[in-house]
Scaffold this active site. Structure first.
Site, PDB file in Angstrom:
ATOM      1  N   ARG A   1       5.589  18.761  -2.696  1.00  0.00           N
ATOM      2  CA  ARG A   1       6.810  19.569  -2.542  1.00  0.00           C
ATOM      3  C   ARG A   1       6.532  21.063  -2.745  1.00  0.00           C
ATOM      4  O   ARG A   1       7.000  21.905  -1.981  1.00  0.00           O
ATOM      5  CB  ARG A   1       7.870  19.129  -3.558  1.00  0.00           C
ATOM      6  CG  ARG A   1       8.571  17.867  -3.141  1.00  0.00           C
ATOM      7  CD  ARG A   1       9.328  17.278  -4.286  1.00  0.00           C
ATOM      8  NE  ARG A   1       8.397  16.773  -5.314  1.00  0.00           N
ATOM      9  CZ  ARG A   1       8.739  15.870  -6.216  1.00  0.00           C
ATOM     10  NH1 ARG A   1       9.948  15.398  -6.249  1.00  0.00           N
ATOM     11  NH2 ARG A   1       7.849  15.443  -7.100  1.00  0.00           N
TER      12      ARG A   1
ATOM     13  N   ASN B   1       9.274  10.260   1.558  1.00  0.00           N
ATOM     14  CA  ASN B   1      10.194  11.390   1.333  1.00  0.00           C
ATOM     15  C   ASN B   1       9.969  12.633   2.173  1.00  0.00           C
ATOM     16  O   ASN B   1      10.877  13.452   2.299  1.00  0.00           O
ATOM     17  CB  ASN B   1      10.144  11.797  -0.143  1.00  0.00           C
ATOM     18  CG  ASN B   1      10.663  10.698  -1.040  1.00  0.00           C
ATOM     19  OD1 ASN B   1      11.800  10.271  -0.899  1.00  0.00           O
ATOM     20  ND2 ASN B   1       9.820  10.207  -1.927  1.00  0.00           N
TER      21      ASN B   1
ATOM     22  N   GLY C   1       5.321   8.202  -2.217  1.00  0.00           N
ATOM     23  CA  GLY C   1       6.062   9.449  -2.457  1.00  0.00           C
ATOM     24  C   GLY C   1       6.172  10.383  -1.263  1.00  0.00           C
ATOM     25  O   GLY C   1       7.268  10.781  -0.878  1.00  0.00           O
TER      26      GLY C   1
ATOM     27  N   ASN D   1       0.519  10.640  -4.636  1.00  0.00           N
ATOM     28  CA  ASN D   1      -0.450  11.477  -5.350  1.00  0.00           C
ATOM     29  C   ASN D   1      -1.852  11.075  -4.951  1.00  0.00           C
ATOM     30  O   ASN D   1      -2.713  11.890  -4.674  1.00  0.00           O
ATOM     31  CB  ASN D   1      -0.288  11.268  -6.851  1.00  0.00           C
ATOM     32  CG  ASN D   1       0.540  12.357  -7.458  1.00  0.00           C
ATOM     33  OD1 ASN D   1       0.471  13.502  -7.014  1.00  0.00           O
ATOM     34  ND2 ASN D   1       1.321  11.993  -8.446  1.00  0.00           N
ATOM     35  N   GLY D   2      -2.068   9.757  -4.984  1.00  0.00           N
ATOM     36  CA  GLY D   2      -3.264   9.171  -4.394  1.00  0.00           C
ATOM     37  C   GLY D   2      -2.841   8.615  -3.049  1.00  0.00           C
ATOM     38  O   GLY D   2      -1.732   8.086  -2.933  1.00  0.00           O
TER      39      GLY D   2
ATOM     40  N   ARG E   1      -7.576  14.890  -5.634  1.00  0.00           N
ATOM     41  CA  ARG E   1      -8.875  14.301  -5.262  1.00  0.00           C
ATOM     42  C   ARG E   1      -9.307  14.819  -3.895  1.00  0.00           C
ATOM     43  O   ARG E   1      -8.484  14.996  -2.997  1.00  0.00           O
ATOM     44  CB  ARG E   1      -8.774  12.772  -5.209  1.00  0.00           C
ATOM     45  CG  ARG E   1      -8.581  12.172  -6.571  1.00  0.00           C
ATOM     46  CD  ARG E   1      -8.524  10.652  -6.473  1.00  0.00           C
ATOM     47  NE  ARG E   1      -7.491  10.151  -7.349  1.00  0.00           N
ATOM     48  CZ  ARG E   1      -6.762   9.078  -7.120  1.00  0.00           C
ATOM     49  NH1 ARG E   1      -6.954   8.352  -6.028  1.00  0.00           N
ATOM     50  NH2 ARG E   1      -5.844   8.699  -7.975  1.00  0.00           N
TER      51      ARG E   1
ATOM     52  N   GLU F   1       5.543  -2.298  -5.254  1.00  0.00           N
ATOM     53  CA  GLU F   1       4.399  -3.055  -5.778  1.00  0.00           C
ATOM     54  C   GLU F   1       4.831  -4.019  -6.884  1.00  0.00           C
ATOM     55  O   GLU F   1       4.315  -5.128  -6.980  1.00  0.00           O
ATOM     56  CB  GLU F   1       3.337  -2.077  -6.312  1.00  0.00           C
ATOM     57  CG  GLU F   1       2.620  -1.359  -5.172  1.00  0.00           C
ATOM     58  CD  GLU F   1       2.003  -0.025  -5.580  1.00  0.00           C
ATOM     59  OE1 GLU F   1       2.770   0.941  -5.777  1.00  0.00           O
ATOM     60  OE2 GLU F   1       0.776   0.045  -5.704  1.00  0.00           O
TER      61      GLU F   1
ATOM     62  N   ARG G   1      -0.491  -5.926 -13.346  1.00  0.00           N
ATOM     63  CA  ARG G   1      -1.178  -5.161 -12.307  1.00  0.00           C
ATOM     64  C   ARG G   1      -2.577  -4.836 -12.824  1.00  0.00           C
ATOM     65  O   ARG G   1      -2.735  -4.275 -13.919  1.00  0.00           O
ATOM     66  CB  ARG G   1      -0.437  -3.862 -12.027  1.00  0.00           C
ATOM     67  CG  ARG G   1      -1.159  -3.055 -10.979  1.00  0.00           C
ATOM     68  CD  ARG G   1      -0.833  -1.602 -11.067  1.00  0.00           C
ATOM     69  NE  ARG G   1      -1.637  -0.885 -10.090  1.00  0.00           N
ATOM     70  CZ  ARG G   1      -1.993   0.377 -10.241  1.00  0.00           C
ATOM     71  NH1 ARG G   1      -1.639   1.057 -11.312  1.00  0.00           N
ATOM     72  NH2 ARG G   1      -2.715   0.968  -9.330  1.00  0.00           N
TER      73      ARG G   1
ATOM     74  N   ASP H   1       1.307  18.830  -6.188  1.00  0.00           N
ATOM     75  CA  ASP H   1       2.566  18.210  -5.772  1.00  0.00           C
ATOM     76  C   ASP H   1       2.945  18.699  -4.371  1.00  0.00           C
ATOM     77  O   ASP H   1       3.133  19.897  -4.153  1.00  0.00           O
ATOM     78  CB  ASP H   1       3.653  18.590  -6.793  1.00  0.00           C
ATOM     79  CG  ASP H   1       4.932  17.808  -6.580  1.00  0.00           C
ATOM     80  OD1 ASP H   1       5.431  17.775  -5.433  1.00  0.00           O
ATOM     81  OD2 ASP H   1       5.426  17.236  -7.571  1.00  0.00           O
TER      82      ASP H   1
ATOM     83  N   HIS I   1      -0.234   4.807   2.984  1.00  0.00           N
ATOM     84  CA  HIS I   1       0.334   4.971   1.636  1.00  0.00           C
ATOM     85  C   HIS I   1      -0.007   6.393   1.200  1.00  0.00           C
ATOM     86  O   HIS I   1      -1.152   6.691   0.839  1.00  0.00           O
ATOM     87  CB  HIS I   1      -0.288   3.925   0.695  1.00  0.00           C
ATOM     88  CG  HIS I   1       0.159   4.054  -0.734  1.00  0.00           C
ATOM     89  ND1 HIS I   1       0.947   3.117  -1.365  1.00  0.00           N
ATOM     90  CD2 HIS I   1      -0.081   5.014  -1.660  1.00  0.00           C
ATOM     91  CE1 HIS I   1       1.180   3.496  -2.603  1.00  0.00           C
ATOM     92  NE2 HIS I   1       0.562   4.642  -2.813  1.00  0.00           N
TER      93      HIS I   1
ATOM     94  N   ASN J   1       2.300  -2.965 -16.154  1.00  0.00           N
ATOM     95  CA  ASN J   1       1.268  -2.094 -15.610  1.00  0.00           C
ATOM     96  C   ASN J   1       0.749  -1.250 -16.773  1.00  0.00           C
ATOM     97  O   ASN J   1       1.412  -0.316 -17.212  1.00  0.00           O
ATOM     98  CB  ASN J   1       1.890  -1.210 -14.513  1.00  0.00           C
ATOM     99  CG  ASN J   1       0.872  -0.308 -13.858  1.00  0.00           C
ATOM    100  OD1 ASN J   1      -0.282  -0.236 -14.287  1.00  0.00           O
ATOM    101  ND2 ASN J   1       1.297   0.406 -12.830  1.00  0.00           N
TER     102      ASN J   1
ATOM    103  N   HIS K   1      -4.734   0.373  -3.735  1.00  0.00           N
ATOM    104  CA  HIS K   1      -3.332   0.324  -3.265  1.00  0.00           C
ATOM    105  C   HIS K   1      -3.068  -0.955  -2.461  1.00  0.00           C
ATOM    106  O   HIS K   1      -2.137  -1.000  -1.646  1.00  0.00           O
ATOM    107  CB  HIS K   1      -2.964   1.510  -2.343  1.00  0.00           C
ATOM    108  CG  HIS K   1      -2.964   2.851  -2.991  1.00  0.00           C
ATOM    109  ND1 HIS K   1      -3.458   3.971  -2.348  1.00  0.00           N
ATOM    110  CD2 HIS K   1      -2.535   3.270  -4.201  1.00  0.00           C
ATOM    111  CE1 HIS K   1      -3.309   5.026  -3.140  1.00  0.00           C
ATOM    112  NE2 HIS K   1      -2.766   4.621  -4.288  1.00  0.00           N
TER     113      HIS K   1
HETATM  114  P1  ADP Z   1       1.728   8.112  -7.273  1.00  0.00           P
HETATM  115  O1  ADP Z   1       0.492   8.044  -6.441  1.00  0.00           O
HETATM  116  O2  ADP Z   1       1.561   8.860  -8.562  1.00  0.00           O
HETATM  117  O3  ADP Z   1       2.494   6.811  -7.395  1.00  0.00           O
HETATM  118  P2  ADP Z   1       3.957   8.899  -5.609  1.00  0.00           P
HETATM  119  O4  ADP Z   1       3.824   7.789  -4.628  1.00  0.00           O
HETATM  120  O5  ADP Z   1       5.135   8.927  -6.505  1.00  0.00           O
HETATM  121  O6  ADP Z   1       2.646   9.092  -6.451  1.00  0.00           O
HETATM  122  O7  ADP Z   1       3.926  10.256  -4.762  1.00  0.00           O
HETATM  123  C1  ADP Z   1       3.969  11.501  -5.367  1.00  0.00           C
HETATM  124  C2  ADP Z   1       3.914  12.552  -4.263  1.00  0.00           C
HETATM  125  O8  ADP Z   1       5.091  12.433  -3.446  1.00  0.00           O
HETATM  126  C3  ADP Z   1       3.883  13.973  -4.787  1.00  0.00           C
HETATM  127  O9  ADP Z   1       2.923  14.729  -4.072  1.00  0.00           O
HETATM  128  C4  ADP Z   1       5.274  14.497  -4.448  1.00  0.00           C
HETATM  129  O10 ADP Z   1       5.270  15.844  -4.202  1.00  0.00           O
HETATM  130  C5  ADP Z   1       5.553  13.743  -3.176  1.00  0.00           C
HETATM  131  N1  ADP Z   1       6.997  13.805  -2.874  1.00  0.00           N
HETATM  132  C6  ADP Z   1       8.020  13.221  -3.521  1.00  0.00           C
HETATM  133  N2  ADP Z   1       9.205  13.595  -2.960  1.00  0.00           N
HETATM  134  C7  ADP Z   1       8.902  14.454  -1.957  1.00  0.00           C
HETATM  135  C8  ADP Z   1       9.677  15.196  -1.001  1.00  0.00           C
HETATM  136  N3  ADP Z   1      10.997  15.143  -0.977  1.00  0.00           N
HETATM  137  N4  ADP Z   1       9.009  15.969  -0.114  1.00  0.00           N
HETATM  138  C9  ADP Z   1       7.653  16.043  -0.132  1.00  0.00           C
HETATM  139  N5  ADP Z   1       6.888  15.363  -0.995  1.00  0.00           N
HETATM  140  C10 ADP Z   1       7.496  14.585  -1.892  1.00  0.00           C
END
Ligand code: ADP
Length: 398
Positions: free
Chosen positions: A283, A333, A329, A209-210, A239, A382, A91, A281, A206, A7, A180
């Site tokens: 979290r 989570n 993410g 972040n995105g 975004r 992926e 990718r 983020d 999905h 990637n 995605h």
């Molecule tokens: P990308 O699009 O960069 O691949 P990811 O799929 O890794 O991103 O997702 C990142 C997002 O997931 C961030 O907003 C992060 O805060 C969120 N995230 C990861 N772990 C947790 C958690 N335990 N609780 C809430 N959000 C989480």
């Protein structure tokens, strides 16, 4: 069969080497700051210690050489001969209308791919650099392209055309593409497996972040929330997602912004970050909201509302829904976001199981056994999807 998955970004390269006999990851890693000086390779062989190597890595060709050297290394390597790599899967973000499925990248495909770069000027050129570098450094093995847009190519015209003069579609290929796709394909296929049927109506969320949602009927995408670019759809980390398009020219005039500056506002300064002022983020936004930060609370409400709205729209478009999947993410989570979103889905027949939802990062059903609409958390993969496609295509040209 061993498959290397790559990637490539403009200054980074992520890799995983799969043993497809059992789909295990033999090694994975990341090259950072390619061409920026101060470059670094992080290599993680399965079952051994992670290593970091700092070096001058001026281009993707040198980066690939270093990855191959790490894979072959006596101490940290996992293979003893480069010829053990049977194929390389790449990718690629944008395949436009030309690439509606993964394919072998030969000279003709590479020339076609060059013409797509205009639609993804930040993302496609590094992939092309990576493919060219691999052809030189790992010669004689099949190269396979797996496209983020491909799975969405089954959308009907009514769902991919915008309400713009038709000539822009003809002249500039302006339409909804969606992104995605590899993730939506992976989790919707796994969901169909869990349901034990291929004709289900599935909404895949999905959320990372995105973020993007897809409506998948009989294994095919009928609609998706990202558009001509990954800026469209739900509220994301930085975004904006969907906004009134007239805001763009209004803000440009008021703030004296050129197109690059306005693009930066929409892509890097908006979303959860823009509204909350706290972070992109999830979290940290959840934490701030919990501590009473009003803007963080509103940011979460906007995020949830946009996700809930797309789920409602897609259930309406498909005239029903059998299952909803959360992934990436946030989807994998954040029990909090899943619970808040599902609280607005009882009208569809979702009977949410709060106890089952209390989990992170694993496959689990979070609706009760008798729920009319089943809801799952399915971790996406992926890279594995790319490795599977690459294996199938490499075998077909043997
Ligand atoms: P990308 O699009 O960069 O691949 P990811 O799929 O890794 O991103 O997702 C990142 C997002 O997931 C961030 O907003 C992060 O805060 C969120 N995230 C990861 N772990 C947790 C958690 N335990 N609780 C809430 N959000 C989480």
């Amino acid at each position: 069969m061993k498959i290397l998955v790559l990637n490539c970004g403009s200054s980074s390269l992520k890799y995983q080497l799969f043993n497809m006999d059992d789909e295990s990851v033999m090694a994975k890693g990341l090259v950072e700051k390619i061409g920026l000086g101060d470059s670094e390779l992080t290599h993680q062989p399965q079952g051994k210690d992670k290593i970091k190597i700092s070096a001058d890595i001026p281009n993707h060709g040198v980066a690939i050489e270093m990855v191959v050297a790490a894979l072959l290394d006596k101490e940290h390597g996992v293979i003893s001969d480069m010829r053990e790599i049977d194929a390389v899967g790449h990718r690629i973000v944008h395949g436009a209308q030309m690439f509606s499925a993964s394919c072998i990248i030969d000279d003709k495909a590479l020339a076609d791919l060059e013409t797509v770069s205009e639609l993804a000027p930040l993302h496609n050129p590094p992939s092309i650099l990576g493919i060219r570098a691999c052809c030189e450094k790992i010669p004689g093995v099949p190269m396979v392209g797996v496209f983020d847009t491909a799975f969405h190519q089954t959308m009907p015209a009514a769902n991919y055309l915008y309400g713009l003069p038709y000539e822009y579609y003809e002249k500039y290929k302006i339409r909804r593409y969606g992104f995605h796709g590899t993730s939506h394909r992976f989790v919707s296929a796994r969901c169909a497996e869990l349901l034990g049927r291929n004709d289900a109506k599935i909404i895949t969320c999905h959320l990372g972040n995105g973020s993007s949602l897809s409506a998948v009927d009989h294994g095919k995408v009928v609609d998706t929330s990202m558009g001509f670019t990954p800026l469209a759809g739900v509220l994301m980390g930085t975004r904006s997602g969907d906004i009134d398009p007239a805001i763009v020219t209004y803000v440009m005039e008021k703030e004296g912004l050129d197109t690059a500056a306005m693009n930066a506002v929409l892509n890097k300064k908006s979303g959860l970050l823009g509204i909350s002022g706290v972070s992109s983020d999830m979290r940290y936004v959840e934490e701030a909201a919990d501590q009473g930060n009003e803007r963080a609370k509103i940011a979460l409400e906007v995020f949830r509302k946009t996700v809930v709205s797309f789920i409602g729209a897609y259930a309406a478009e498909m005239n029903g829904v059998d299952a909803i999947v959360f992934t990436a993410g946030i989807g994998e989570n954040s029990a909090l976001e899943r619970a808040a979103i599902c609280a607005n889905l009882t009208y569809l027949g979702v009977d949410f199981d709060a106890a089952a939802n209390d989990c992170r990062g694993k496959e689990v059903e979070i609706s009760k056994p008798d729920s009319k609409v089943r809801v799952f958390v399915i971790p996406t993969n992926e890279e594995l999807m790319i490795a599977r496609d690459t294996k199938a295509l490499a075998e077909s040209v043997k």
